[in-house]
Motif scaffolding. Structure first.
Motif, PDB file in Angstrom:
ATOM      1  N   THR A 190      19.145  76.598  69.479  1.00 18.29           N
ATOM      2  CA  THR A 190      17.873  76.243  68.863  1.00 18.29           C
ATOM      3  C   THR A 190      18.116  75.084  67.893  1.00 18.29           C
ATOM      4  O   THR A 190      19.261  74.688  67.640  1.00 18.29           O
ATOM      5  CB  THR A 190      17.304  77.441  68.080  1.00 18.29           C
ATOM      6  OG1 THR A 190      18.203  77.754  67.001  1.00 18.29           O
ATOM      7  CG2 THR A 190      17.140  78.656  68.976  1.00 18.29           C
ATOM      8  N   GLU A 191      17.037  74.557  67.345  1.00 16.85           N
ATOM      9  CA  GLU A 191      17.189  73.466  66.376  1.00 16.85           C
ATOM     10  C   GLU A 191      18.030  73.914  65.184  1.00 16.85           C
ATOM     11  O   GLU A 191      18.898  73.167  64.713  1.00 16.85           O
ATOM     12  CB  GLU A 191      15.803  73.001  65.903  1.00 16.85           C
ATOM     13  CG  GLU A 191      15.855  71.844  64.915  1.00 16.85           C
ATOM     14  CD  GLU A 191      14.466  71.383  64.483  1.00 16.85           C
ATOM     15  OE1 GLU A 191      14.378  70.600  63.507  1.00 16.85           O
ATOM     16  OE2 GLU A 191      13.482  71.809  65.109  1.00 16.85           O
ATOM     17  N   GLU A 192      17.790  75.136  64.701  1.00 16.36           N
ATOM     18  CA  GLU A 192      18.554  75.644  63.554  1.00 16.36           C
ATOM     19  C   GLU A 192      20.026  75.850  63.919  1.00 16.36           C
ATOM     20  O   GLU A 192      20.927  75.557  63.113  1.00 16.36           O
ATOM     21  CB  GLU A 192      17.952  76.968  63.065  1.00 16.36           C
ATOM     22  CG  GLU A 192      16.573  76.844  62.438  1.00 16.36           C
ATOM     23  CD  GLU A 192      15.461  76.882  63.470  1.00 16.36           C
ATOM     24  OE1 GLU A 192      14.286  76.861  63.073  1.00 16.36           O
ATOM     25  OE2 GLU A 192      15.768  76.925  64.684  1.00 16.36           O
ATOM     26  N   GLN A 193      20.285  76.362  65.112  1.00 17.58           N
ATOM     27  CA  GLN A 193      21.674  76.556  65.528  1.00 17.58           C
ATOM     28  C   GLN A 193      22.398  75.218  65.681  1.00 17.58           C
ATOM     29  O   GLN A 193      23.583  75.092  65.338  1.00 17.58           O
ATOM     30  CB  GLN A 193      21.714  77.359  66.831  1.00 17.58           C
ATOM     31  CG  GLN A 193      21.349  78.828  66.632  1.00 17.58           C
ATOM     32  CD  GLN A 193      21.217  79.581  67.932  1.00 17.58           C
ATOM     33  OE1 GLN A 193      20.737  79.032  68.947  1.00 17.58           O
ATOM     34  NE2 GLN A 193      21.620  80.850  67.946  1.00 17.58           N
ATOM     35  N   ASN A 195      21.724  72.664  63.890  1.00  8.31           N
ATOM     36  CA  ASN A 195      22.014  72.273  62.508  1.00  8.31           C
ATOM     37  C   ASN A 195      23.373  72.825  62.066  1.00  8.31           C
ATOM     38  O   ASN A 195      24.155  72.135  61.394  1.00  8.31           O
ATOM     39  CB  ASN A 195      20.933  72.807  61.558  1.00  8.31           C
ATOM     40  CG  ASN A 195      19.609  72.088  61.703  1.00  8.31           C
ATOM     41  OD1 ASN A 195      19.537  70.987  62.257  1.00  8.31           O
ATOM     42  ND2 ASN A 195      18.551  72.699  61.208  1.00  8.31           N
ATOM     43  N   ILE A 261      19.405  83.291  60.916  1.00  9.08           N
ATOM     44  CA  ILE A 261      19.131  81.990  60.292  1.00  9.08           C
ATOM     45  C   ILE A 261      18.723  82.191  58.832  1.00  9.08           C
ATOM     46  O   ILE A 261      17.972  83.107  58.503  1.00  9.08           O
ATOM     47  CB  ILE A 261      18.000  81.248  61.030  1.00  9.08           C
ATOM     48  CG1 ILE A 261      18.303  81.167  62.539  1.00  9.08           C
ATOM     49  CG2 ILE A 261      17.770  79.874  60.421  1.00  9.08           C
ATOM     50  CD1 ILE A 261      19.547  80.384  62.893  1.00  9.08           C
ATOM     51  N   LYS A 262      19.225  81.316  57.996  1.00  9.44           N
ATOM     52  CA  LYS A 262      18.836  81.305  56.588  1.00  9.44           C
ATOM     53  C   LYS A 262      18.639  79.856  56.163  1.00  9.44           C
ATOM     54  O   LYS A 262      19.551  79.044  56.286  1.00  9.44           O
ATOM     55  CB  LYS A 262      19.906  81.976  55.716  1.00  9.44           C
ATOM     56  CG  LYS A 262      19.529  82.101  54.245  1.00  9.44           C
ATOM     57  CD  LYS A 262      20.610  82.873  53.487  1.00  9.44           C
ATOM     58  CE  LYS A 262      20.242  83.044  52.022  1.00  9.44           C
ATOM     59  NZ  LYS A 262      21.273  83.837  51.279  1.00  9.44           N
ATOM     60  N   GLU A 263      17.437  79.538  55.748  1.00  4.52           N
ATOM     61  CA  GLU A 263      17.112  78.181  55.284  1.00  4.52           C
ATOM     62  C   GLU A 263      17.541  77.131  56.303  1.00  4.52           C
ATOM     63  O   GLU A 263      18.191  76.134  55.975  1.00  4.52           O
ATOM     64  CB  GLU A 263      17.755  77.921  53.928  1.00  4.52           C
ATOM     65  CG  GLU A 263      17.230  78.851  52.829  1.00  4.52           C
ATOM     66  CD  GLU A 263      17.934  78.649  51.497  1.00  4.52           C
ATOM     67  OE1 GLU A 263      18.893  77.838  51.429  1.00  4.52           O
ATOM     68  OE2 GLU A 263      17.543  79.318  50.526  1.00  4.52           O
ATOM     69  N   ASP A 264      17.194  77.392  57.549  1.00  2.18           N
ATOM     70  CA  ASP A 264      17.377  76.448  58.670  1.00  2.18           C
ATOM     71  C   ASP A 264      18.832  76.284  59.131  1.00  2.18           C
ATOM     72  O   ASP A 264      19.130  75.364  59.898  1.00  2.18           O
ATOM     73  CB  ASP A 264      16.807  75.059  58.327  1.00  2.18           C
ATOM     74  CG  ASP A 264      15.307  75.091  58.138  1.00  2.18           C
ATOM     75  OD1 ASP A 264      14.644  75.924  58.795  1.00  2.18           O
ATOM     76  OD2 ASP A 264      14.793  74.309  57.318  1.00  2.18           O
ATOM     77  N   TYR A 265      19.720  77.187  58.699  1.00  3.74           N
ATOM     78  CA  TYR A 265      21.110  77.135  59.165  1.00  3.74           C
ATOM     79  C   TYR A 265      21.545  78.513  59.644  1.00  3.74           C
ATOM     80  O   TYR A 265      21.189  79.524  59.036  1.00  3.74           O
ATOM     81  CB  TYR A 265      22.048  76.657  58.051  1.00  3.74           C
ATOM     82  CG  TYR A 265      21.947  75.182  57.763  1.00  3.74           C
ATOM     83  CD1 TYR A 265      22.735  74.253  58.448  1.00  3.74           C
ATOM     84  CD2 TYR A 265      21.040  74.700  56.815  1.00  3.74           C
ATOM     85  CE1 TYR A 265      22.632  72.894  58.188  1.00  3.74           C
ATOM     86  CE2 TYR A 265      20.934  73.336  56.552  1.00  3.74           C
ATOM     87  CZ  TYR A 265      21.734  72.448  57.250  1.00  3.74           C
ATOM     88  OH  TYR A 265      21.619  71.091  56.999  1.00  3.74           O
ATOM     89  N   PRO A 266      22.335  78.558  60.714  1.00  2.48           N
ATOM     90  CA  PRO A 266      22.772  79.852  61.252  1.00  2.48           C
ATOM     91  C   PRO A 266      24.057  80.334  60.588  1.00  2.48           C
ATOM     92  O   PRO A 266      24.818  79.556  60.000  1.00  2.48           O
ATOM     93  CB  PRO A 266      23.037  79.525  62.722  1.00  2.48           C
ATOM     94  CG  PRO A 266      23.575  78.123  62.665  1.00  2.48           C
ATOM     95  CD  PRO A 266      22.796  77.440  61.562  1.00  2.48           C
ATOM     96  N   SER A 310      22.101  87.632  54.790  1.00  2.00           N
ATOM     97  CA  SER A 310      20.938  86.741  54.800  1.00  2.00           C
ATOM     98  C   SER A 310      19.790  87.263  53.957  1.00  2.00           C
ATOM     99  O   SER A 310      18.901  86.505  53.545  1.00  2.00           O
ATOM    100  CB  SER A 310      20.468  86.488  56.238  1.00  2.00           C
ATOM    101  OG  SER A 310      19.886  87.667  56.775  1.00  2.00           O
TER     102      SER A 310
END
Length: 312
Positions: A190-193, A195, A261-266, A310
């Protein structure tokens, strides 16, 4: 009183030493040691499961040496072990055929494959392609086989130059797996992953240093837990003054990008093989450059640990 358990443990310890990054044990020395010790052990060894693993290892050592006669001798010994009685004969015959083929004896391999095929015509075609492709050429009516690359898939990898240099693994790739919310593997992050993967690559040095510095703090307690003898301690768990010493004791295996995910980071887990525990390895759960927990290999993919952190 049986001497088998002690001798099998001695062989197991020698095998562990042979797999250390700093090991100077040659294949010839390994073979000679096991041959000698195996003959010293009484027949109780054929009921010890670790002896079955050692026996299989010797089969592979002689395959690598292309020594067919000795390979067959150790295959015969496998038949004596209680663990071998659990397999159907078509499985045993297939395995023997695969070993013979790897060792270069096609005639004997074909004999075993035919025995396996006579009992179960599907099994061989579910196993190693180099075996069923060889066998298929000898069938009166060959099967239509799938294209070689049809189901080929490889986990993605990430370039971490600092890690390669530190662990002296210049030719290695660092593979990772991506989890979805059901803890199933998926092909695309995903986008967050993504990141998290980008963050790992951009901050690889500090992440590794944080992992190793955290491990260094708990290392003395681990030494007490594993309590290697003074003779074996220098090989498996030597005293360390700084994190550089871990370069010879650890090797990265797999990374795991979780769906937590926490604050857009995995949260990302890291698995390592380690000299002091070849069975369980070492696992680390991280969030960005922060170390959440270090433990056995299962920590690297323990989403419960990530979920708990998290929420704080």
């Amino acid at each position: 009183m049986s001497n088998a358990e002690k001798i099998i443990n001695d062989i197991d310890l020698f095998l562990d030493k042979s797999m250390l990054k700093t090991s100077k044990i040659t294949p010839e020395e390994l073979i000679n040691f096991i041959e000698e010790k195996w003959n010293e052990a009484d027949d109780e060894k054929y009921s010890i499961y670790q002896a079955y693993i050692i026996n299989s290892r010797m089969v592979n050592e002689y395959i690598r040496a292309k020594d067919f006669e000795n390979m067959m001798r150790w295959l015969d010994r496998l038949d004596l072990h209680s663990a071998s009685q659990k397999d159907e004969s078509y499985i045993t015959n297939y395995y023997k055929g695969e070993c013979c083929l790897e060792c270069g004896n096609e005639e004997k391999a074909l004999d075993y494959f035919n025995l396996s095929y006579d009992e179960n015509q599907e099994y061989i075609f579910s196993r190693a392609p180099f075996c069923y492709e060889f066998f298929n050429k000898h069938l009166e009516t060959p099967r239509e086989l799938p294209d070689e690359d049809e189901d080929e898939y490889s986990d993605p990898s990430i370039e971490l130059e600092h890690w390669k240099t530190f662990f002296n693994q210049e030719d290695e790739k660092f593979y990772y797996e991506i989890f979805d919310e059901d803890d199933e593997y998926v092909d695309e992050p995903t986008e967050e992953q993504q990141n998290g993967l980008d963050y790992l690559k951009d901050n690889q040095t500090v992440i590794l240093e944080n992992i190793l510095n955290t491990l260094l703090v708990s290392y003395p307690d681990l030494q007490k837990k594993y309590s290697y003898s003074e003779k074996d301690k220098p090989d498996f768990m030597p005293d360390l003054q700084n994190i550089k010493g871990f370069a010879d004791l650890l090797s990265p295996t797999y990374f795991y990008v979780t769906s937590v995910i926490k604050e857009d980071y995995p949260y990302i887990g890291f698995g390592f093989s380690c000299s002091w525990d070849s069975e369980h390895g070492l696992g680390v759960m991280t969030y960005k450059d922060r170390i959440i927990e270090i433990g056995g290999a299962e920590i690297a993919f323990d989403t419960w640990t990530a979920e708990k952190d998290s929420q704080t």
